[in-house]
Design a protein around this motif. Structure first.
Motif, PDB file in Angstrom:
ATOM      1  N   ARG A  79      46.575   9.805  18.095  1.00  0.00           N
ATOM      2  CA  ARG A  79      47.539   9.406  17.062  1.00  0.00           C
ATOM      3  C   ARG A  79      48.037  10.625  16.291  1.00  0.00           C
ATOM      4  O   ARG A  79      49.251  10.761  16.043  1.00  0.00           O
ATOM      5  N   ARG A  80      47.079  11.529  15.945  1.00  0.00           N
ATOM      6  CA  ARG A  80      47.511  12.727  15.232  1.00  0.00           C
ATOM      7  C   ARG A  80      48.436  13.559  16.113  1.00  0.00           C
ATOM      8  O   ARG A  80      49.438  14.101  15.646  1.00  0.00           O
ATOM      9  N   TRP A  81      48.085  13.630  17.378  1.00  0.00           N
ATOM     10  CA  TRP A  81      48.928  14.421  18.289  1.00  0.00           C
ATOM     11  C   TRP A  81      50.321  13.800  18.437  1.00  0.00           C
ATOM     12  O   TRP A  81      51.336  14.502  18.454  1.00  0.00           O
ATOM     13  N   LYS A 131      52.440  14.450  15.312  1.00  0.00           N
ATOM     14  CA  LYS A 131      52.903  15.838  15.321  1.00  0.00           C
ATOM     15  C   LYS A 131      53.979  16.035  16.376  1.00  0.00           C
ATOM     16  O   LYS A 131      54.954  16.764  16.168  1.00  0.00           O
TER      17      LYS A 131
END
Length: 965
Positions: A761-763, A766
């Protein structure tokens, strides 16, 4: 303790056998043990032996002494008695206590309490389950189940009495001997102890049914009636002062002085005494150092006839036991050259001169035969005995008188083997002197000597002749094709029954001895081990590490077992199931080396064996190895924690289990252990295939076990004539590490999924931001792309032309394939493939590359040249593309050789073509080959051409029926 007088009477008519002779022994004296003075020993129902010592109470498992003194206020343990199958009683200065087991662990508690206790000494249980104890002040206490506090009897002695001995006769009378004071009995009417007689210096007594034995400065025996009248009184003259008398389980009587032990045999009014000696080495007789003897005790394993004598003394403890094999007392430890026995006659043994063994019950004596020297062979039939000498003479004796002499010295030298058959023929084997001897000879019942040589079927020298249970006569000797013969009485010839060996044997193969069992199977003792012959097959009997050992003597037993004498490894007992036991000096034999053909049975039941260092005989008839007692699990530790009371040992994969074993045989320092471990539920037939592993100590340590349920089998084997015990079974439940369980795997997957979701999710967030930032740039680039569309449209036209060209190439490929015959050779195919450079395919050169040795060879055609081209290069996947493709087995398309070659190999080649395709394929009857095409133009080949070429090579790999050469 009560003894049947029957055993005593039986004993009085037989010798003290080996007990008056030599014993193996073990000392437990000095600093090696935690005690000094031992008063008495007793065995509990589990098989442990308890010791009453001056340093307290100890339990002995045959190897180690365990201290049980933590709860005792007095460590002076005086005596034991067995109360019932679950309780032992002992006395010390504070009273009477009991030993019992709870949760398989020994416990100690008070047995009876009384205000009248005054240093109890001896303990005795009578036939009415009453407990009697003598006390230091001369009084006697009696406890019954109804009287917890005990009944006190007046003092039978007015002086301090450190010892009292009790007994009970067949009429129920309680007898008490107070050394130095007299022999007393309990008067049923007055319920008091009355003096029976003053016995002078009597130190001990034994009551057996209605017979009482007294020992001291004399040995006295008398019989009592119900009314306590004395009959059949007998006093034996002795020159020693005896301290104790005891009878073993066989009825043999033992007496001991202060520091020596004797066996006793009744010989009229004289006591025939034989002193007991030690003999851990069969060659030596040793004085035994007991110290001052306090008590003798006898134990016998329930599954073995071997009895152990426990000698309790002020120096400690001594154990004595008889060896499996015994030697004849006084007979020299010289080389045995010949032996013989038959049901009608004695055992005859030659050590050069001949000894005749006298049978005295179980003990053995001997006498020399006169005028017989240099005897190397003995045979007998009924009352006739034949002696063969080293000079080639045979002396026939009838009884003990010389009846006839045969001089065979002109034929050869020593007559080393003599055997009689059921028809009265005497067969003999003779050693050669100055000329070889083929076959054998016999003396018929008329006394004629008849030769059996080549004309009678023999091809070589014979070493042994024996007749089997079916009256079949076999002869055996030397040579891989002449080792076994069978006598045919109809033709009076021997037939060669030697079968080819299905295994390798030595060049000097010979049969030393043989035995024919009741089934007619011939067992051969040979230079190459034990062989089994059953008329149709010959095979080698597997005996573990002793399989290939030389066997010098063999005897078939009535129970279908075999006894073997090896050259240097002792004796072997082999049962009908293939189990074997080794017998050596620990079993009583004087040597591991055996003499040739020196093994006989006396009365078909007692085994006699000759060695270069003397003769021995089995201490029991129908000798069979003793059964080692099943080991017990003494302690279980998981890591460092002791586990108690569990049927199944629970542990984890990361833990180590330590299992301490004990075999309750005495002594047990010489017990070897082995184990096998397998998963529970394994079929029985598969369990037998699991190999045994040796355990160097009585402690088995297992670690790094995988999760699961296991079963461990542990066996013990005591040296000295014992076979492997029945196994003790240990169950193990090993739990898996948490991350190997289903819930552990689920937890790890869940955590992994969470971290994966979090980081993805963070990737993604970003990444979206980055994409938005680059969107503007992409839109700008679109305008530039539109400008390129015009240029691309022209490229599309070119692609259309390429597609048209591909269609043409497909048509040409189809025509080419149709021209190739089915199942053809490369010699036929290659000229047809030359059309690839003749037709308008855009190919300038094609080659077929294949490896031969350390080079890669090429064959092909060049456009404009009708001759086949051939060349070769060193095979190196780093220097040329064909080798590279052959190793990687992946096709390769090159558009510009100069720019792209460095991506695959390290150097340029000199053939000068820019565009290339390499396609690997498998030859039908060979290794990998590579189809290579070349063009001088850049970008001459497309993926479509590469795909078409792949179709062609697949067809060629299937169709070509030979290998490129």
């Amino acid at each position: 303790m009560r003894f049947k007088i029957f055993f005593l009477y039986v004993f009085l008519f037989m010798a003290g056998w080996s007990y008056g002779q030599k014993f193996k022994y073990a000392y437990y004296h000095g600093e090696e043990v935690p005690f000094k003075n031992v008063n008495q020993v007793i065995r509990d129902f589990k098989g442990y032996t308890w010791l009453a010592t001056d340093q307290g109470l100890f339990r002995f498992d045959g190897n180690t002494f365990e201290d049980f003194n933590t709860t005792l206020r007095s460590k002076t343990i005086r005596t034991f008695v067995s109360w019932d199958e679950n309780n032992l009683l002992f006395s010390n200065d504070t009273g009477i206590h009991r030993i019992f087991y709870a949760n398989d662990q020994p416990r100690i508690a008070s047995f009876k309490t009384s205000t009248d206790f005054h240093y109890p000494t001896g303990l005795f249980k009578d036939s009415q389950n009453r407990l009697w104890t003598g006390q230091m002040n001369g009084s006697i206490l009696m406890f019954s189940q109804e009287e917890d506090l005990g009944k006190l009897f007046d003092s039978v002695s007015r002086v301090k009495t450190p010892k009292m001995f009790f007994g009970e006769d067949t009429f129920g009378t309680i007898w008490v001997l107070v050394p130095g004071q007299g022999l007393f009995y309990l008067d049923d009417t007055s319920q008091k102890f009355a003096l029976f007689k003053n016995v002078g210096r009597s130190h001990h007594f034994l009551v057996a049914d209605d017979v009482i034995w007294l020992v001291g400065d004399r040995l006295e025996k008398f019989t009592v009636t119900r009314s306590r009248n004395v009959v059949n009184r007998q006093i034996f003259a002795v020159d020693k002062e005896f301290r104790h008398i005891a009878v073993n389980h066989k009825g043999s009587m033992f007496l001991n002085t202060e520091s020596a032990i004797y066996t006793f045999q009744n010989d009229g009014n004289n006591a025939k005494l034989s002193k007991v000696f030690g003999a851990n080495d069969p060659h030596r007789v040793e004085e035994l150092s007991f110290g001052t003897i306090n008590r003798l005790h006898f134990t016998k394993d329930e599954n073995a006839s071997n009895e152990v004598i426990w000698v309790c003394s002020d120096k400690g403890l001594t154990l004595m036991w008889s060896s499996f094999f015994q030697s004849v007392s006084g007979l020299g430890h010289d080389n045995i050259r010949a032996m013989n026995s038959n049901p009608e006659g004695p055992i005859l043994i030659s050590q050069g001169d001949v000894s005749r063994i006298r049978d005295q019950g179980i003990s053995k004596g001997f006498e020399k035969e006169d005028n017989l020297n240099g005897i190397v062979g003995i045979g007998s039939l009924n009352d006739n005995i034949w002696y063969g000498s080293a000079e080639g003479m045979i002396f026939q004796y009838r009884g003990r008188q010389l009846a006839r002499t045969y001089d065979l010295s002109a034929r050869g030298s020593g007559i080393f083997f003599i055997s009689a058959d059921h028809s009265g023929n005497l067969w003999f084997c003779q050693a050669a002197s100055n000329q070889p001897i083929v076959g054998t000879a016999k003396i018929n019942p008329k006394g004629d000597v008849i030769e059996y040589g080549k004309e009678k079927g023999f091809d070589n020298r014979i070493l042994v002749i024996r007749e089997g249970g079916k009256n079949e006569l076999y002869a055996a000797g030397i040579g891989v094709s002449s080792y076994l013969y069978k006598y045919d009485p109809l033709s009076d010839r021997f037939q060669n029954k030697s079968l080819p060996f299905p295994f390798k044997v030595s060049g000097n193969f010979e049969v030393h001895d043989m035995a024919v069992d009741r089934l007619g199977i011939v067992w051969l003792a040979t230079t190459d081990g034990l062989l089994k012959y059953d008329t149709e097959t010959i095979r080698k009997v597997r005996l573990g590490q002793y399989t290939d050992n030389e066997v010098r003597s063999i005897t078939a037993m009535p129970d279908n077992a075999l006894w073997l004498a090896t050259d240097t490894n002792g004796l072997i007992h082999l049962d009908g199931e293939g189990n074997y036991v080794i017998f050596d000096e620990d079993s009583g034999t004087p040597s591991k080396i055996s003499s040739y053909r020196c093994m006989v049975l006396y009365n078909d039941s007692q085994l006699w064996v000759g060695t270069p260092e003397g003769v021995v005989y089995s201490s029991r008839t129908n000798p069979w190895p003793y059964q080692t007692k099943t080991p017990i699990i003494k302690e279980v530790r998981v890591d460092n924690s002791e586990i108690e009371g569990q049927n199944t040992i629970q542990l984890k994969e990361s833990q180590k289990v330590r299992i301490t074993m004990a075999t309750l045989t005495f002594p047990s320092e010489d017990v070897n252990y082995r184990y096998k471990i397998f998963e529970s539920g394994l079929p029985r037939e598969d369990i037998d295939d699991v190999a045994w592993s040796d355990v160097p100590t009585p402690e088995l340590v297992l670690e790094e076990l995988k999760g699961g349920n296991y079963r461990i089998l542990v066996q013990g084997q005591k040296t000295g004539g014992f076979r492997w015990s029945a196994p003790v079974v240990v169950e193990l439940d090993v739990s898996q590490r948490w991350y190997r369980t289903w819930w552990g795997v689920f937890l790890l997957v869940t955590i992994g999924f969470f971290f994966f979701w979090f980081f993805v999710r963070r990737w993604l967030l970003k990444r979206v931001g980055s994409l938005q930032a680059s969107l503007y740039h992409k839109q700008k680039e679109l305008a530039e792309k539109e400008a390129e569309l015009v240029e691309q449209s022209s490229t599309l036209k070119q692609k259309k032309n390429e597609l048209k060209s591909t269609g043409v190439n497909i048509y040409l490929l189809h025509r080419l394939i149709k021209q190739i015959p089915e199942d053809s050779s490369w010699k036929t195919v290659l000229p047809i493939l030359s059309k690839l450079v003749e037709l308008p395919t855009g190919i300038d050169v094609f080659e077929l590359a294949y490896k031969q040795g350390e080079v890669i060879r090429f064959k092909g055609y060049l456009r404009g040249n009708h001759e086949m081209i051939k060349r070769e290069e060193a095979f190196n996947e780093r220097n040329n593309l064909a080798s590279y493709v052959m190793v990687t087995e992946k096709p390769l398309l090159i558009h510009d050789f100069t720019k792209e070659v460095g991506d695959y190999v390290s150097q340029q080649d000199s053939i000068g073509y820019v565009s290339r395709i390499y396609v690997p394929f498998d030859q039908k009857n060979g290794g990998t080959a590579v189809f290579c095409i070349y063009s001088k133009e850049k970008n001459a080949f497309s993926q479509q051409i590469s795909a078409l070429l792949g179709i062609l090579v697949r067809f060629l790999s299937v169709n070509a029926n030979d290998e490129l050469k």
